[in-house]
Design a protein around this motif. Structure first.
Motif, PDB file in Angstrom:
ATOM      1  N   ILE A   1      28.384   6.944 -15.744  1.00 35.68           N
ATOM      2  CA  ILE A   1      28.079   7.727 -14.542  1.00 35.68           C
ATOM      3  C   ILE A   1      29.345   8.428 -14.046  1.00 35.68           C
TER       4      ILE A   1
ATOM      5  N   GLY B   1      29.557  11.380 -11.360  1.00 33.27           N
ATOM      6  CA  GLY B   1      28.883  10.681 -10.270  1.00 33.27           C
ATOM      7  C   GLY B   1      29.867   9.918  -9.392  1.00 33.27           C
TER       8      GLY B   1
ATOM      9  N   SER C   1      24.972  10.666 -11.104  1.00 34.11           N
ATOM     10  CA  SER C   1      24.156   9.555 -11.593  1.00 34.11           C
ATOM     11  C   SER C   1      22.865  10.070 -12.211  1.00 34.11           C
TER      12      SER C   1
END
Lengths: 308, 454
Positions: free
Chosen positions: B222, B227, B246
């Protein structure tokens, strides 16, 4: 009689029996003392401390505070705990009878001495118990491997896709390891009991014309009752404390054997990875109580049957 | 005879032993004094560290670094007045358990300990580590890669010096790619997914890579997607797996995960390494510390493997994330913080120490070493003569900035299998549902621990 009265006559009236009694009590403590001290240190103190801990809650933020029975209230609403308890109950209800029946049959066969090489058979059955639990589980872990393990090779040979680590099989796989490890131990318990049966009983039975099946029913099984109760209690305690097998297999199947797979694993992971020692102590105490109650009920029932 | 009545089955014994051990540990925590509360208030400079090294003394050092023993020996040779009691008390979580207990008990902790980057926030929150800025070690910032320096800094305080780094790269089996007809090394995730299909079509037992549900690996992926799901502000925690990065990761990875294109071999098992050796596991998305493990455990794959930068989402410049990595920290309990800080400075900054570390197969975090031609130019036999450090050192410079872990990361990672694993991995279903389950359980735990969950 004469000796006793003679002794009584020689006892001087100045030594009252009361003093002697207190002295005897004090001596008793010398013998019991070391045991009591160690018992208090390694058994009562940790237990008391665990109960004390279960009344507190320590947080990363906010520190330590007294919470009364809050941890117990939380536990009774904790689905993770009850799921794990149900799981070991299921395990117990199925695995323990299978294991004890195999052990019983093996003990009967060896005791009957109708087979060739009974001693070898006995040692071979007992040997798994001598293998340390950790080693045994690692070994089975390799056997269970569905790609390079024995199971994988069998699958290749007969064209099946059996996976012992599948969610629907994992409890059976664990049960198989436990059974493998402890059949020998229980067999030995039964076997030693069978060996204590006096030979006269068998002679009498033979004179009465009883066949082997009758001897088993009328002599061997009744003699085994007490041992059977004890073996059952040990097995119940063992099942409730199921920890080694799932915990060692866990790295292979983290999404199936979860951190709360059995009550003991739950307590362990709460304390050691979650730093929730207080709640972990609560789990441990409640599990201890549950185990004690069930073991007690089994013992009551077992001894009642024995009396009859 | 009575022995059998008192000798429970070993399963029971193990349980009992665990219970007793539990009691001991619990007892150890009970001390709970606030001896670590008093700030050592050591406002000093690096000159104080030099003085402390001259004055000498005794230190305790916990680490599981393979080269730790050699480094300590070299240190004691350079500074004969200092005696270092080195101990390997276990790898990561094992060490942290002991460390946490010693800190809680108020005594028994080492002066210096190895702490992985993800665990730094946890110890920072409990104020267990010394702020190395108090000895002017903040001046060393320019010596380290930005991503590792960022991970030892919490709220402007410096809680350790970086030892190694694990910028992620794609390790791939060139021979397997060729066999499966993957002619070009995937540069984007779309190409990676296409390659995954080709590999699996070529041989159903072959897989592009494995994933059985690992919290640390998922977070690194991620991170690589840009993210920022874990947000911490003091005692406020906000977990958001709905952010763009994400979502980008789950949308991409679901195409492999839900289509059953990934192997279910568990990392670090015998099967996993064997699959690396026999070509059935075709790529690894892993940290720069991976080659040493492959050489040691998957010797059969020697000559087949190569390294390339991580695939990207947009086909642009490669970006990557960190996976793992450790720092050395001074525990506040230390009675000689100046000497402990001086030791940390030597361990992770002195060229002599870093040389020993690199020779043992470590991947450094110091920019000077990462750009040293002797390091980057080394040809790896296992990787068919490729200069792998060149690729990996370049990756170290392209790590996405501004990542943070939770102060309860160790526990969060432990329960990934319980939640995300159970929800998404047992039946190859949508990863978003799994991450939501993970978030719910972490939130619950965080609330219990007194955090404000947002």
């Amino acid at each position: 009689m004469t000796m006793a009265s003679a002794t009584a006559a020689t006892v001087p009236p100045t030594s009252p029996p009361v003093r002697r009694k207190t002295r005897r009590n004090w001596r008793g403590w010398i013998f019991v003392g070391p045991f009591m001290a160690v018992f208090a240190l390694v058994f009562i103190a940790p237990l008391a401390y665990a109960i004390y801990l279960s009344l507190f809650r320590r947080q990363l933020i906010g520190g330590n505070s007294f919470v009364g029975l809050d941890n117990y209230v939380q536990l009774f609403q904790d689905a993770a705990f009850w799921t794990s308890l149900t799981r070991v109950l299921l395990f117990l209800v199925i695995q323990v009878p299978i294991m004890l029946i195999i052990a019983l049959v093996a003990a009967m066969i060896i005791d009957g001495a109708r087979i060739y090489g009974a001693n070898l058979f006995r040692i071979a059955l007992f040997l798994p118990y001598a293998v340390p639990a950790v080693v045994a589980v690692l070994m089975w872990g390799f056997i269970y491997g569905d790609q390079f393990g024995l199971v994988g090779q069998l699958n290749d040979a007969i064209g099946t896709g059996f996976n012992p680590f599948d969610p629907s099989w994992i409890l059976v796989s664990i049960g198989n390891i436990v059974t493998w490890s402890f059949v020998g131990y229980n067999m030995l318990l039964f076997y030693t009991t069978l060996k204590t049966i006096p030979a006269e009983l068998y002679e009498a039975a033979e004179l009465d014309g009883a066949n082997q099946l009758w001897i088993m029913r009328a002599i061997k099984l009744p003699a085994l009752r007490g041992t059977l109760v004890i073996a059952t209690i040990f097995s119940i305690i063992g099942s409730f404390q199921l920890f080694n097998e799932p915990n060692i297999l866990r790295p292979l199947v983290k999404s199936i054997i979860t951190t709360d797979y059995t009550p003991n694993m739950y307590a362990y992971n709460l304390a050691f990875s979650g730093q929730q020692q207080n709640y972990s102590a609560t789990v441990a105490i409640v599990m201890g109580l549950v185990t004690a109650i069930i073991a007690y009920v089994v013992q009551l029932r077992g001894s009642r049957t024995e009396d009859r | 005879m009575s022995r059998k009545f008192f000798k429970p089955r070993s399963r029971a014994v193990a349980g009992l032993a665990a219970a007793v051990a539990l009691g001991t540990v619990l007892a150890a925590c009970g001390g709970g004094s606030d001896s670590d509360g008093g700030d050592t208030a050591a406002a000093g400079t690096q000159a104080d560290l030099d003085a402390a090294l001259e004055a000498g003394g005794e230190l305790t050092y916990w680490s599981w670094t393979p080269s730790a023993k050699d480094q300590v020996a070299a240190f004691e040779k350079a500074y004969p007045n200092v005696k270092v009691n080195y101990a390997n008390v276990g790898t990561n979580v094992d060490e942290y358990t002991k460390l946490t207990n010693a800190i809680e008990a108020g005594s028994g902790a080492p002066d210096v300990a190895q702490v992985e980057y993800y665990a730094i926030p946890q110890y920072a929150l409990s104020e267990s580590l010394l702020d190395l800025n108090s000895y002017g070690l903040g001046e060393l910032e320019s010596s380290y890669t930005a991503s590792t320096w960022g991970q030892v800094t919490v709220d402007g305080k410096l809680f350790g010096l970086p030892q190694d780094s694990g910028p992620m790269a794609m390790f791939y089996n060139e021979k397997s790619f060729e066999a499966a007809g993957v002619t070009e090394v995937p540069k984007t995730w779309d190409e990676y997914i296409a390659a995954a299909k080709k590999v699996n079509e070529y041989n159903p037992d072959w897989h592009i890579t494995s994933d059985t549900g690992d919290g640390g690996q998922t977070l690194s992926m991620i991170w690589q997607a840009g993210g920022h799901p874990l947000n911490v502000d003091g005692d406020k925690i906000n977990i958001n797996f709905e952010d763009e990065g994400s979502k980008k990761y789950t949308a991409m990875w679901n195409q492999l995960h839900e289509a059953d294109l990934l192997s279910d071999q568990v990392g670090w098992t015998d099967e996993w390494f064997r699959a690396m050796g026999d070509g059935s596991l075709v790529t690894l998305l892993s940290g720069a510390w991976m080659p040493g493990n492959m050489i040691a455990n998957a010797a059969a794959g020697s000559g087949d493997w190569k390294v390339a930068p991580m695939p990207t989402y947009d086909g642009g410049t490669p970006v990557t994330a960190e996976s793992g990595g450790s720092s050395m920290a001074v525990i506040k309990q230390s009675e000689n913080p100046a000497l402990a800080a001086a030791f940390v400075r030597w361990l992770n900054h002195d060229p002599e120490s870093i040389k020993i570390f690199i020779e043992s197969g470590g991947f450094p975090s110091t920019t000077a070493d990462l750009s040293d031609p002797a390091f980057t130019g080394a040809e790896s036999e296992y990787f068919g003569g490729q200069k792998i450090n060149e690729v990996l050192a370049a990756a170290a410079g392209t790590v996405q900035p501004n990542w943070s872990y939770l102060p309860i990361q160790a526990y969060a990672n432990t329960i990934f299998g319980d939640t995300a694993g159970k929800t998404s991995y047992n039946n190859n279903s949508d990863l978003n549902a799994g991450l939501a389950a993970w978030k719910a359980k972490i939130d619950e735990y965080a609330t219990q621990q007194g955090f404000t969950v947002e």
